[in-house]
Each structure stands twice: as structure tokens, then as C-alpha cells.
Design an enzyme around this catalytic site. Structure first.
Site, short mmCIF file in Angstrom:
data_model
loop_
_atom_site.label_atom_id
_atom_site.label_comp_id
_atom_site.label_asym_id
_atom_site.label_seq_id
_atom_site.Cartn_x
_atom_site.Cartn_y
_atom_site.Cartn_z
N CYS A 122 0.80 -1.23 0.00
CA CYS A 122 0.00 0.00 0.00
C CYS A 122 0.83 1.28 0.00
O CYS A 122 0.32 2.35 -0.32
CB CYS A 122 -0.94 0.00 1.19
SG CYS A 122 -1.98 -1.48 1.28
N HIS A 247 -3.26 6.66 2.40
CA HIS A 247 -3.73 5.39 1.85
C HIS A 247 -5.17 5.17 2.28
O HIS A 247 -5.52 5.35 3.45
CB HIS A 247 -2.84 4.25 2.35
CG HIS A 247 -3.40 2.90 2.12
ND1 HIS A 247 -3.89 2.51 0.89
CD2 HIS A 247 -3.58 1.84 2.95
CE1 HIS A 247 -4.34 1.27 0.99
NE2 HIS A 247 -4.16 0.84 2.21
N ASN A 277 -10.55 0.05 -1.33
CA ASN A 277 -9.12 0.02 -1.03
C ASN A 277 -8.40 -0.65 -2.19
O ASN A 277 -8.50 -1.86 -2.39
CB ASN A 277 -8.89 -0.74 0.28
CG ASN A 277 -7.43 -0.85 0.65
OD1 ASN A 277 -6.52 -0.65 -0.16
ND2 ASN A 277 -7.16 -1.21 1.90
#
Length: 321
Positions: A122, A247, A277
Site C-alpha cells: 500500500c 492510503h 481500497n
């Protein structure tokens, strides 16, 4: 023997951004219809997602990277012939070899550039930005295409509601090129390998898994000081930050970080509500959409913060293109 070194410009910055979201919208009700044991209110309360995008069955990481990269090139005004390096941040290629970057370059008409993939989960986009900036600053490249592209829909266990409700597909891209003055502040980064197993692909099932509570505690407890450090290194007061693009892991994490960092005048990216996500792609995807929508003016200082698998993290202040 003394070796020759190349030198580059005084600074670097993002010259243009692009993003791509698959057309296939998957709502919370769609997940329930697919057999996920959950409900709409539970998902919205726990992670803040109303819908996410999943790629079509024949749509690949490279396909999405190409779309985002093409838009970044157009936005920057940089010709494909003037790009010397392509970096693709991803952790969801279906096989380890071949990498995505050479294929993406060829599809975009970028002739024989340096090309490699970067896997830092990420936080991958922020790591890739710094690799790109270093290449330009040292004269190794004139312009660099950085793409983050992820296709998590192929790695999901729909019986695991802790992961299947969160993860999604998409891509974001940036052109990093020369500038008369710095467009990136120093990076604040690090890792905690002692918790490497908290986010992983299960070796037996080949499905994504994570220890949600452990990651939540780590992110909300440890990441705010990293973001503050990035602002201090860049010499930018917290009140001068115009946008905070962390993120997009979980809306509760995003909101907790914004409070703990203390950003009185910043717009906070909450792209997770409609994009889900997308791991490495969340930051460039959200940032590109915000710039395109006029939410962030050109030259405004933006704080980005990537964190996740590894566990690795990286924060930085950058100027919006």
C-alpha cells in the site's frame, strides 16, 4: 579510477496525473447477493465503503495501468518519446514474471525505457515517486512515468468478510519530471518487519488475508508521527497543508489519522467511499480525482501517507501539478 557521474535539474515535481477505475461498480448489496455474510450498514460503519470497482474478468493490471498512464501523459504534456523510465507499483500481478512495466511502456509507445515493478504494498506509490525523483535529479532520466495498478478482485475470498468488503481494483499514475525548484519534500519512511504476517497472501489458499485489528492499531497509533515528520522535514507547517491524501485503507483509520496529525485547513481524501481500497493505487487515484475536480489548486502543498503490507510506510509533502 574515477567514475563519471551524471547530474540533473535543481528539483523535480509531478507534472501530470491520471487515474482509471473499472466500469464495474460493486455495491454493498451486490456483495451480499454474492454470498458475503454482511449487511450494508455494517460495512459503512466499519470501513466507510458504499461501493467499489472490480475489473472485468479479462481486464488486467497492465490494462488498467495503461489507461491511467495514458491520462497522466496527456495531463503533463510530456511526449512518450521523452519518458526514459517506467515504474509500476503493484502487488497483484497474476505471476511474478513478466513484470508489468515493460508491457505498459510498449503499449504507451514509450520506446526502450528503463522499466521495473516495485512491490511495497500500500505504500508502493510513495516509494516509486522517490525512486523516480532520484532518477531525474541524478540525470539518469528526463521524465519518469510512475503507475500504481492493483487488481485485488482476483485474490479475494468471498467467505472472509473482513477483506472481501474492502479491496478493489484501479490505477493511478504520475509523470515525474524536472523543476527549477523542489516539488517534493524529503520522505519519512520505515518498516516493521516483525508484523510482516499481518497482511499477506495465504500460501495455501492463494487468497488475501489480514489481521484487521492489528493493522488498525498500528496505523492509527504509529502513522501520525510519521506524517508530522514529513511536514517538518519539508519545512511546511501543518496549517499550510492544503490536502491530506493517505492510503485509503479504512475510513475510520483516515479520520483518526487526520485528527491525530492536526490539519486545520486540509481537505482530507475519502475516496474509499466509492473506490474501495486499491492498495498502492489509492493515493494516486484519489489525488488525481481531487486535482481533476478542482479541489486542489496547482502548486498547493499536499501531504501523502502510504502504509500497509510489509509492514512498510512512507510519507511526504509534494506540490500538486
Amino acid at each position: 579510477m574515477t567514475l563519471s557521474l551524471t547530474t540533473g535539474p535543481a528539483g523535480t515535481r509531478i507534472l501530470g496525473l491520471g487515474h482509471y477505475r473499472p466500469s464495474n461498480i460493486v455495491t454493498n448489496h451486490d456483495l451480499i447477493a454474492r454470498g458475503v455474510d454482511t449487511d450494508d450498514e455494517w460495512i459503512k460503519t466499519r470501513v466507510g465503503i458504499a461501493e467499489r470497482r472490480w475489473a472485468d474478468p479479462d481486464e488486467t493490471v497492465v490494462d488498467m495501468a495503461e489507461q491511467a498512464g495514458s491520462k497522466a501523459l496527456a495531463a503533463s504534456g510530456v511526449a512518450a518519446a521523452d519518458v526514459d523510465l517506467v515504474i509500476v507499483a503493484t502487488c497483484t500481478m497474476p505471476t511474478p514474471v513478466p513484470g508489468a512495466a515493460p508491457n505498459v511502456a510498449t503499449r504507451l509507445g514509450i520506446d526502450s525505457p528503463g522499466a521495473y515493478d516495485l512491490n511495497s504494498g500500500c505504500s508502493g506509490f510513495v516509494y516509486a515517486l522517490n525512486a523516480a525523483s532520484a532518477a531525474v535529479l541524478t540525470g539518469q532520466a528526463r521524465n519518469v512515468l510512475v503507475v500504481a495498478s492493483e487488481r485485488f478482485s482476483g485474490w479475494l475470498d468471498l467467505t472472509d468478510r473482513s477483506t472481501s468488503i474492502i479491496l478493489a481494483d484501479g490505477a493511478g499514475a504520475a509523470i515525474v519530471g524536472p523543476s527549477d525548484s523542489p516539488g517534493f519534500g524529503p520522505v519519512a519512511w520505515g518498516s516493521d518487519g516483525s508484523q510482516a504476517d499481518a497482511i499477506a497472501i495465504d500460501e495455501r489458499s492463494r487468497m488475501f488475508r489480514q489481521e484487521g485489528q492489528a493493522v488498525y492499531r498500528w496505523a492509527t497509533g504509529a502513522m501520525a508521527p510519521v506524517a508530522i515528520e514529513a511536514c517538518e522535514k519539508a519545512g511546511v507547517p501543518l496549517e499550510d497543508i492544503v490536502a491530506f491524501v493517505p492510503h485509503q485503507a479504512n475510513l475510520r483509520i483516515i479520520d483518526a489519522l487526520a485528527r491525530r496529525i492536526g490539519l486545520p485547513n486540509a481537505i482530507v481524501a475519502r475516496d474509499i467511499t466509492t473506490s474501495g481500497n486499491t492498495s498502492a493505487a489509492t493515493i494516486p487515484l484519489a489525488l488525481s480525482r481531487m486535482v481533476e475536480g478542482g479541489e486542489i489548486p496547482s502548486g498547493a502543498p499536499v501531504l501523502v501517507l502510504g502504509f500497509g503490507a510489509g509492514l512498510a510506510f512512507a510519507a511526504q509533502v509534494l506540490l500538486a501539478p
